[in-house]
Design an enzyme around this catalytic site. Sequence first.
Site, PDB file in Angstrom:
ATOM      1  NE  ARG A 123      -6.749   1.440   0.237  1.00 36.05           N
ATOM      2  CZ  ARG A 123      -5.473   1.159  -0.054  1.00 36.05           C
ATOM      3  NH1 ARG A 123      -5.168   0.111  -0.806  1.00 36.05           N
ATOM      4  NH2 ARG A 123      -4.502   1.936   0.388  1.00 36.05           N
ATOM      5  NE  ARG A 130       0.029   5.082   0.987  1.00 38.71           N
ATOM      6  CZ  ARG A 130      -1.278   4.822   0.966  1.00 38.71           C
ATOM      7  NH1 ARG A 130      -2.161   5.691   1.442  1.00 38.71           N
ATOM      8  NH2 ARG A 130      -1.715   3.683   0.485  1.00 38.71           N
ATOM      9  NE  ARG A 167       5.603   0.051  -0.048  1.00 39.76           N
ATOM     10  CZ  ARG A 167       4.388  -0.447   0.138  1.00 39.76           C
ATOM     11  NH1 ARG A 167       4.210  -1.710   0.395  1.00 39.76           N
ATOM     12  NH2 ARG A 167       3.334   0.320   0.029  1.00 39.76           N
ATOM     13  CE  LYS A 190       1.059  -2.770  -3.749  1.00 43.43           C
ATOM     14  NZ  LYS A 190       0.489  -1.438  -4.058  1.00 43.43           N
TER      15      LYS A 190
END
Length: 216
Positions: free
Chosen positions: A127, A172, A88, A13
Amino acid sequence: MILVLLGPPGAGKGTQAKGLEDRHALVQLSTGDMLRAAVAAGTDLGRKAGDIMDRGELVPDELVIGLIAERMDADGGPKGFILDGFPRTIGQAEALDRLLGERNKTVDRVIVIAVDDDALVARIIGRFTCAGCGEGYHDVFKKPKVADVCDRCGGSEFTRRPDDTEEVVRARLKAYYAQTEPLIGYYEQQGKVASVDGMADIETVEKEIDEALKGV
Ligand code: ADP
Ligand code: ADP
Ligand code: ZN
């Protein structure tokens, strides 16, 4: 144009939002970035949100809705937004519809980025981000062209998120499937969803998204 990017953690995203900003003159609003800034600044909100984020759970709706409402007016202007990581929950989606309605706007398109769980974990673990400009990188999938130098700003300081561990990613993902995935149905009912194959490489996903935005 108001565009929502929907997908699990690590789907791409943020990466796609940055590209869309450059190609379409839209403004990215990332609640994750806003919350991390609040944590770093040690504000009241940051103190409330920090522990929740470290556990990989969602912070309460009213806190993120407040953040989005503020930014919508501050950064508003004539440009549109890319909402990255918001809404969300169904409660957030309903609040967003209200906020936009009051401003005579509406969500124009919801891009769902689909990626397998194993690939998500690999993406999250590798990441890292340029501390100077926020450009996202990956140890394997998106290295800087020159080692340790940011392609975008030339900076040489990079950060890794404390919640980008395998354990927290699993939490998550659980939160995503329980609380966020139902939003796909919510927006399908409104006829706004376009799904893209997020397993493809970054450039291919960019092209698919641009295709989905034609005529919006
Ligand atoms: P999100 O904002 O959805 O959590 P990011 O955009 O931060 O996801 O991407 C997660 C990681 O995966 C980053 O390290 C990024 O460089 C990498 N990445 C993003 N898109 C792709 C892709 N299509 N293929 C491989 N790696 C990707
Ligand atoms: P990701 O890379 O998983 O997409 P984000 O940067 O969007 O991560 O979010 C990081 C954390 O910030 C989330 O795990 C959650 O705790 C919090 N957060 C971000 N956006 C929201 C939101 N819209 N509602 C609730 N919590 C949020
Ligand atoms: Zn940079």
